[in-house]
Design an enzyme around this catalytic site. Structure first.
Site, PDB file in Angstrom:
ATOM      1  N   CYS A   1       0.944  -0.995  -0.026  1.00 18.70           N
ATOM      2  CA  CYS A   1       0.197   0.004  -0.039  1.00 18.70           C
ATOM      3  C   CYS A   1       0.859   1.092   0.183  1.00 18.70           C
ATOM      4  O   CYS A   1       1.947   1.274   0.280  1.00 18.70           O
ATOM      5  CB  CYS A   1      -0.963   0.136   1.174  1.00 18.70           C
ATOM      6  SG  CYS A   1      -1.906  -1.282   1.373  1.00 18.70           S
TER       7      CYS A   1
ATOM      8  N   GLY B   1      -0.458   0.237  -4.972  1.00 18.50           N
ATOM      9  CA  GLY B   1      -1.640  -0.402  -4.933  1.00 18.50           C
ATOM     10  C   GLY B   1      -2.652   0.111  -5.970  1.00 18.50           C
ATOM     11  O   GLY B   1      -2.747   1.259  -6.209  1.00 18.50           O
TER      12      GLY B   1
ATOM     13  N   ASN C   1       0.269   1.288   5.764  1.00 20.61           N
ATOM     14  CA  ASN C   1       1.139   0.349   4.946  1.00 20.61           C
ATOM     15  C   ASN C   1       1.743  -0.516   5.768  1.00 20.61           C
ATOM     16  O   ASN C   1       2.432  -0.507   6.829  1.00 20.61           O
ATOM     17  CB  ASN C   1       1.912   1.285   4.167  1.00 20.61           C
ATOM     18  CG  ASN C   1       2.863   0.126   3.466  1.00 20.61           C
ATOM     19  OD1 ASN C   1       3.942   0.521   3.145  1.00 20.61           O
ATOM     20  ND2 ASN C   1       2.458  -0.874   3.065  1.00 20.61           N
ATOM     21  N   GLY C   2       1.343  -2.068   5.751  1.00 18.83           N
ATOM     22  CA  GLY C   2       1.768  -3.088   6.391  1.00 18.83           C
ATOM     23  C   GLY C   2       0.749  -4.019   6.809  1.00 18.83           C
ATOM     24  O   GLY C   2      -0.236  -4.066   6.206  1.00 18.83           O
TER      25      GLY C   2
ATOM     26  N   TYR D   1      12.046  -4.915  -5.752  1.00 21.83           N
ATOM     27  CA  TYR D   1      10.830  -4.975  -6.557  1.00 21.83           C
ATOM     28  C   TYR D   1       9.810  -3.930  -6.201  1.00 21.83           C
ATOM     29  O   TYR D   1       9.443  -3.179  -7.300  1.00 21.83           O
ATOM     30  CB  TYR D   1       9.917  -6.397  -6.374  1.00 21.83           C
ATOM     31  CG  TYR D   1       8.763  -6.209  -7.060  1.00 21.83           C
ATOM     32  CD1 TYR D   1       8.802  -6.558  -8.679  1.00 21.83           C
ATOM     33  CD2 TYR D   1       7.631  -6.144  -6.712  1.00 21.83           C
ATOM     34  CE1 TYR D   1       7.557  -6.758  -9.341  1.00 21.83           C
ATOM     35  CE2 TYR D   1       6.297  -6.448  -7.504  1.00 21.83           C
ATOM     36  CZ  TYR D   1       6.306  -6.478  -8.517  1.00 21.83           C
ATOM     37  OH  TYR D   1       5.268  -6.672  -9.439  1.00 21.83           O
TER      38      TYR D   1
END
Length: 470
Positions: free
Chosen positions: A12, A38, A112-113, A252
């Site tokens: 995210c 996202g 985020n996580g 990535y």
């Protein structure tokens, strides 16, 4: 990014502004820069100091927001979010920022996580009378903050953060204040920037360039940063622990023009490619990378091996996201729609194909076949990361080892499966040296749990899906 064609989905993205009259518009542009993190949903919440305004929806940024909606999002402060569903399903109620209103104060959360103890905390909260409105683990944080009762918001947030475990980069907005926090291990990236007198918060530094802001500092593990009309204050809610930033951010997820822990992502990926060439050189005529996230590593491999780099694979940027296709057969066809081999370049050549990772192996097999059908005499696959053998519980969509080809097959079996003439993965030492130049410290470490199985936090039984335990 090409995660949507190979099964490795982004996490995210979090973005925030405090102290700028065009906060919503800036957040819109910032989220555009984070769109690769996202694509399932997006939202923005703003405040003018007395009222809170919100808009969110399914899809890409351009699909979610109209200019009239942005005009209605008035205020000098905002938080925004782009999401891929990792914890919780894809329902509208789970799209962030999650907004909670009370008689005294509103609170919007962008996260985020992934929390590894979320299920246990949900059970406790429900037993104590809480009614959860979403299936997102982010809602747990809000309930813990509210249950702190009469203490001030700053202390309530700090207290709540000591109760949650796992990965979180967090931005919280109230009518008067913004709070920014990172878990004690610093697994997910988050940083602070400035645009004039305004403060900017972003998951990646690439978003600062889009709006003309400058990067000031990274949020440190265990920090709670308070931003209000008096400026910015920093406090710690956890004792220092060595940072373990997700190594897949370098491999990535992050954009190549972002900096993580002060190191440029493109430069790190080039070094991964160079290390790969040192570890697994093979005689070849050309090197090509799988667009987009593998291009940097392919350039590094080509430089270190003195083999010409060529555009042997071209990405069609106007094909829709293939992971929404309902069947594996259609997803595989989507690979061919999205990538094309350049026969005039690869025909009659021995090709080194560099990719960043192999998840299920489906895409690698299709690309190798594509290159050979285009006339490549040999295809040697070189992967700029170690084999993905272990589930991630911190926000990447690989929660079971059953979907990871490297967890169930040897390298030789994988080579046969994808049809390559040879296959080699970068070593964990090669990856670590590319990320940290061979130097680790309390401030700079990385999580390689998906490669090694060594998780930086305790993994609670309720975190692991039932089918993974069997």
């Amino acid at each position: 990014m090409h995660g949507e064609i190979r099964g490795l989905n982004e996490e995210c993205g979090v973005f925030g502004v405090f102290g700028h009259p065009d906060a919503a518009q800036l957040t819109y542009y910032g989220l555009h820069a984070l769109q690769h993190r996202g694509q399932e949903g997006a939202g923005i919440v703003t405040t003018d100091g007395t009222k809170v305004h919100a808009a969110k929806g399914h899809g890409l940024i351009n699909d979610v927001f109209t200019q009239s909606q942005l005009d209605d999002l008035t205020g000098h402060a905002s938080v925004g979010h782009v999401r891929y569903a990792t914890a919780g399903d894809g329902g509208y109620e789970n799209i962030q920022p999650l907004l909670f209103r009370s008689q005294t104060e509103s609170m919007a959360l962008a996260h985020n996580g992934n929390l590894v103890n979320a299920q246990g905390l949900k059970s406790q909260l429900e037993a104590q009378g809480s009614i959860l409105q979403t299936t997102s683990d982010t809602e747990v944080i809000a309930h813990l903050i509210q249950r702190a009762g009469h203490i001030n918001k700053e202390e309530a947030i700090a207290q709540a953060l000591t109760m949650i475990k796992g990965a979180y980069s967090l931005a919280i907005l109230t009518e008067k204040c913004m709070y920014v926090a990172m878990d004690p291990r610093g697994i997910r990236p988050l940083s602070i920037g400035k645009l004039g007198d305004a403060y900017i918060v972003s998951s990646e530094t690439c978003a600062y360039d889009v709006i003309g802001a400058t990067h000031v500092r990274d949020v440190k593990p265990g920090e709670l940063i308070i931003i209000d009309e008096d400026g910015m204050r920093v406090k710690s809610f956890s004792a220092p622990i060595q940072r373990t930033l997700c190594s897949m951010e370098y491999v990535y997820f992050s954009r190549p023009d972002s900096n993580l822990d002060g190191k440029n992502v493109h430069a790190s990926r080039k070094t991964m490619g160079k290390n790969l060439a040192k570890e697994a050189y093979v005689e070849a005529d050309i090197v090509t990378g799988v667009p987009d996230s593998s291009i940097s590593a392919a350039i590094g491999y080509a430089e270190a091996s003195s083999t010409p780099y060529e555009l042997g694979l071209i990405k069609n940027r106007y094909v829709g996201r293939t992971f929404i296709q309902p069947s594996q057969e259609l997803r595989e066809q989507g690979v061919k729609m999205k990538l094309s081999a350049v026969s005039g370049i690869v025909e009659g050549k021995r090709v080194v194909m560099v990719d960043d990772s192999i998840v299920r192996g489906t895409t690698s097999r299709r690309i190798v076949k594509m290159l050979k059908e285009a006339g490549a005499t040999e295809v040697h696959v070189r992967i700029a990361s170690p084999p993905l053998k272990n589930p991630c519980y911190y926000g990447i969509d690989t929660s079971t080892s059953g979907e990871l080809i490297a967890a169930n097959h040897s390298i030789e079996e994988m080579r046969e499966e994808i049809g390559a003439d040879s296959l080699y993965f970068l070593s964990t030492d090669g990856l670590e040296s590319a990320i940290h130049d061979g130097e680790e410290s309390m401030e700079h470490g990385s999580c390689q749990a998906c490669f090694t199985g060594n998780y930086p936090t305790e993994i609670f039984p309720s975190t692991i899906p039932p089918y993974e335990k069997e």
